[in-house]
Design a protein around this motif. Structure first.
Motif, PDB file in Angstrom:
ATOM      1  N   HIS A 287     -11.477  -7.743  12.280  1.00  0.00           N
ATOM      2  CA  HIS A 287     -10.375  -6.451  12.407  1.00  0.00           C
ATOM      3  C   HIS A 287      -9.914  -6.355  10.392  1.00  0.00           C
ATOM      4  O   HIS A 287      -9.486  -7.546   9.882  1.00  0.00           O
ATOM      5  N   LEU A 288     -11.661  -5.815   9.746  1.00  0.00           N
ATOM      6  CA  LEU A 288     -10.546  -6.001   7.927  1.00  0.00           C
ATOM      7  C   LEU A 288     -10.723  -4.481   7.619  1.00  0.00           C
ATOM      8  O   LEU A 288     -11.345  -4.226   7.372  1.00  0.00           O
ATOM      9  N   PRO A 289      -9.639  -3.927   7.577  1.00  0.00           N
ATOM     10  CA  PRO A 289      -9.163  -2.721   7.577  1.00  0.00           C
ATOM     11  C   PRO A 289     -10.090  -2.703   5.950  1.00  0.00           C
ATOM     12  O   PRO A 289      -9.424  -3.279   4.890  1.00  0.00           O
ATOM     13  N   VAL A 290     -10.338  -1.289   6.353  1.00  0.00           N
ATOM     14  CA  VAL A 290     -10.574  -0.876   4.589  1.00  0.00           C
ATOM     15  C   VAL A 290      -9.949   0.225   3.852  1.00  0.00           C
ATOM     16  O   VAL A 290      -9.621   0.802   2.917  1.00  0.00           O
ATOM     17  N   GLN A 291      -9.061   0.936   4.774  1.00  0.00           N
ATOM     18  CA  GLN A 291      -8.869   2.619   4.974  1.00  0.00           C
ATOM     19  C   GLN A 291      -9.531   3.608   4.398  1.00  0.00           C
ATOM     20  O   GLN A 291      -9.299   4.645   4.633  1.00  0.00           O
ATOM     21  N   ALA A 292     -10.090   3.236   3.230  1.00  0.00           N
ATOM     22  CA  ALA A 292     -10.758   4.472   2.592  1.00  0.00           C
ATOM     23  C   ALA A 292     -12.085   3.863   1.670  1.00  0.00           C
ATOM     24  O   ALA A 292     -12.347   2.674   1.595  1.00  0.00           O
ATOM     25  N   GLY A 293     -13.202   5.153   1.671  1.00  0.00           N
ATOM     26  CA  GLY A 293     -14.493   4.262   0.456  1.00  0.00           C
ATOM     27  C   GLY A 293     -14.790   4.565  -1.177  1.00  0.00           C
ATOM     28  O   GLY A 293     -15.399   4.374  -1.385  1.00  0.00           O
ATOM     29  N   SER A 294     -13.569   5.703  -0.903  1.00  0.00           N
ATOM     30  CA  SER A 294     -13.718   6.029  -2.942  1.00  0.00           C
ATOM     31  C   SER A 294     -12.894   5.553  -3.321  1.00  0.00           C
ATOM     32  O   SER A 294     -11.207   4.960  -2.932  1.00  0.00           O
TER      33      SER A 294
ATOM     34  N   ASN B 212      -2.917   1.758  -3.871  1.00  0.00           N
ATOM     35  CA  ASN B 212      -2.950   0.412  -4.288  1.00  0.00           C
ATOM     36  C   ASN B 212      -3.198  -0.566  -3.511  1.00  0.00           C
ATOM     37  O   ASN B 212      -2.982  -1.463  -2.715  1.00  0.00           O
ATOM     38  N   ARG B 213      -4.228  -0.209  -3.351  1.00  0.00           N
ATOM     39  CA  ARG B 213      -4.994  -1.723  -2.693  1.00  0.00           C
ATOM     40  C   ARG B 213      -5.720  -2.674  -3.131  1.00  0.00           C
ATOM     41  O   ARG B 213      -6.416  -3.622  -2.529  1.00  0.00           O
TER      42      ARG B 213
ATOM     43  N   ARG C   3     -11.593   5.817  -6.235  1.00  0.00           N
ATOM     44  CA  ARG C   3     -10.026   6.504  -6.735  1.00  0.00           C
ATOM     45  C   ARG C   3      -8.584   6.309  -5.559  1.00  0.00           C
ATOM     46  O   ARG C   3      -7.501   6.271  -6.125  1.00  0.00           O
ATOM     47  N   VAL C   4      -8.933   6.672  -4.616  1.00  0.00           N
ATOM     48  CA  VAL C   4      -8.299   7.223  -3.083  1.00  0.00           C
ATOM     49  C   VAL C   4      -7.746   5.601  -3.775  1.00  0.00           C
ATOM     50  O   VAL C   4      -6.601   5.190  -2.461  1.00  0.00           O
ATOM     51  N   LEU C   5      -8.675   4.402  -3.341  1.00  0.00           N
ATOM     52  CA  LEU C   5      -8.500   2.429  -2.766  1.00  0.00           C
ATOM     53  C   LEU C   5      -7.340   3.000  -3.679  1.00  0.00           C
ATOM     54  O   LEU C   5      -5.912   1.951  -3.644  1.00  0.00           O
TER      55      LEU C   5
ATOM     56  N   CYS D  41       0.860  -1.275  -0.365  1.00  0.00           N
ATOM     57  CA  CYS D  41       0.240   0.100  -0.167  1.00  0.00           C
ATOM     58  C   CYS D  41       0.590   1.242  -0.096  1.00  0.00           C
ATOM     59  O   CYS D  41       1.796   1.526   0.535  1.00  0.00           O
ATOM     60  N   THR D  42       0.816   2.230  -0.930  1.00  0.00           N
ATOM     61  CA  THR D  42       1.778   3.461  -0.933  1.00  0.00           C
ATOM     62  C   THR D  42       1.865   3.692   0.076  1.00  0.00           C
ATOM     63  O   THR D  42       2.697   4.954   0.471  1.00  0.00           O
TER      64      THR D  42
END
Ligand code: 5AD
Ligand code: SF4
Length: 462
Positions: A268-275, A283-284, A277-279, A166-167
């Motif tokens: 615990h299942l991280p997603v980090q963001a909902g967009s 580099n998710r 474009r951001v994902l 992930c970047t």
């Protein structure tokens, strides 16, 4: 003669586990853990580099240690070996040696099994021993068995490192490539833990569900299979695992949530963001809808599954619309609990080089908005338990006399007045009140669950 060892641990559960293993490696050299650094013969700072101010914290701690080291030498009490371990050591080893030359040893997470050699070297020579190698051998093949009981609820590292890149994240650089311990080694460690009184095992890995280890039959197993094998260990009542990546949520692991009663209904299942474009910029390698679908499949398998996550706000280039997509995802999924952070540029990671870094006040406002939503979800989740009875594994004594602390299946902290005899047991507790971070309850009956499959009755012990 016994020597005093003080270890200070920052960061993730993997560091907590590593600190215990470092103590195990040092025990044969005569080192015994103590609670204070004053007068210690060795002090290890086990550091975390994941977010901001990591190295400043280490350097300020080192300033204090330097004084303690000087005092010990002045009073003729011998030498204090000062060591920096963990991810800051891995990432900034040379800088530590240059800025704090009184530090005797600086070493990264993959070298802990070589501690006796490093101690011998440090004792012989002046100056710092620096070891930030990624050795070809696995430290797990050389670490000794655990020297002490790890308690009712114990950690067990099954996987380490990360290949996801992930970047924003330093982990692939500080912990190295993904590595899975062989099944036989893990099962043997689990049996030892259970024999020593452990009732709950938390399987650890930076990407734990990427675990693909050698099975007992010579084939490669996934985490679902490992969980099933662990569930066969007599006396092991609860199994958890953390931290998972959405892309590694395989069908068999999801099925295990439906089929293995010892596997706790919490993830615990991280997603980090909902967009999306951001994902993509992170580099998710998955979209927000991919994540929604995984959650759907998990909940189809285990309807009461409690979800937890990690979120980053203010990733470079994140717009208001992108952030709104994160809030939407949180609303859609519904979390029992979650961690959220302001993006912090980590040296050496691709995202740190992006030009569109966001101002601090924007990050602050987004973090506050996200946390408000997550806190409301957590509060509602906890309140939904009031009046219900939940099985609680009591794992330690509370602050107040006569009180025990434990965890619900959903990883909520629960406290109740209870006899110390109930430590290490799963007890039905009626929830009387919900707080933001815990539940208060009373032991419901004299009943306790002795295994995931049966119920036994003991006399009332409240
Ligand atoms: N900035 C902010 N948060 C980060 N995390 C990892 N790297 C960063 C960073 N550079 C968070 C992620 C991860 C958790 C352990 O820490 O949310 O899942
Ligand atoms: Fe870091 Fe991403 Fe790997 Fe998690 S999956 S450890 S966030 S690089």
């Amino acid at each position: 003669m016994s020597k005093k060892l003080f270890i200070k641990t920052w960061g993730c559960q993997m560091n907590v586990y590593d600190s215990a293993r470092m103590a195990d490696v040092l025990a044969p050299l005569g080192y015994r853990p103590v609670d204070e650094p004053d007068g210690a013969d060795m002090v290890i700072l086990n550091t975390c580099h994941i977010r901001e101010k990591a190295s400043e914290k280490v350097f300020s701690e080192l300033g204090r240690l330097r004084q303690l080291k000087d005092v010990k030498a002045e009073v003729g009490d011998g030498r204090m070996i000062v060591a920096v371990a963990g991810c800051v050591a891995q990432a900034e080893g040379e800088e530590i040696v240059a800025r704090a030359p009184f530090v005797d040893m600086v070493f990264g997470p993959q070298t802990y099994h070589t501690l006796p050699e490093m101690v011998a070297k440090a004792s012989r020579k002046a100056g710092s021993v620096l070891n930030t190698d990624f050795p070809v051998e696995s430290k797990f093949d050389f670490l000794p068995d655990e020297s002490a009981s790890q308690g009712v609820s114990a950690f067990l590292a099954v996987q380490e490192g990360c290949d996801k890149f992930c970047t924003f994240c330093v982990v692939p650089y500080t912990r190295g490539a993904e590595f899975s311990r062989p099944g036989a080694q893990i099962l043997a460690e689990a049996r030892r833990l259970v024999a020593g009184g452990t009732r709950e095992i938390n399987l650890l890995g930076q990407n734990v569900n990427a675990w693909h280890g050698e099975g007992l039959d010579g084939t490669t197993w996934g985490l679902g299979r490992l969980v099933r094998e662990l569930a066969d260990i007599d006396g092991l009542e609860r199994i958890r695992y953390t931290t998972s990546h959405p892309r590694d949520m395989e069908d068999d692991l999801i099925r295990a949530h439906a089929e293995v009663p010892q596997l706790m209904p919490y993830l615990h299942l991280p997603v980090q963001a909902g967009s999306d474009r951001v994902l993509a910029a992170m580099n998710r390698k998955h979209t927000a809808d991919d994540y929604r679908r995984i959650v759907e499949r998990l909940r189809a398998a285990k309807p009461d599954l409690a979800l937890s996550g990690d979120f980053i706000v203010g990733f470079p280039g994140e717009s208001d619309a992108d952030f709104a997509a994160t809030l939407r995802l949180v609303t859609d999924v519904g979390y029992a609990q979650a961690y959220s952070f302001k993006y912090s540029a980590r040296p050496g990671t691709p995202a740190a080089l992006e030009h569109a870094q966001l101002p601090e006040d924007v990050k602050d406002a987004r973090l506050a908005a996200l946390q408000q939503l997550l806190n409301a979800q957590q509060q509602a989740f906890n309140e939904s338990f009031v009046g219900r009875t939940v099985p609680v594994l009591f794992d330690r004594v509370g602050k107040r006399a006569g009180q025990l602390l434990g965890k619900s299946p959903y990883l909520q902290s629960v406290h109740a007045d209870a006899n110390e005899r109930l430590l290490g047991r799963i007890v039905e507790v009626r929830v009387d009140a919900a707080h933001p971070n815990s539940l208060a309850g009373s032991v419901a009956t004299g009943e306790y669950r002795s295994s995931a499959t049966g119920t036994q009755t003991v006399e009332a012990t409240v």
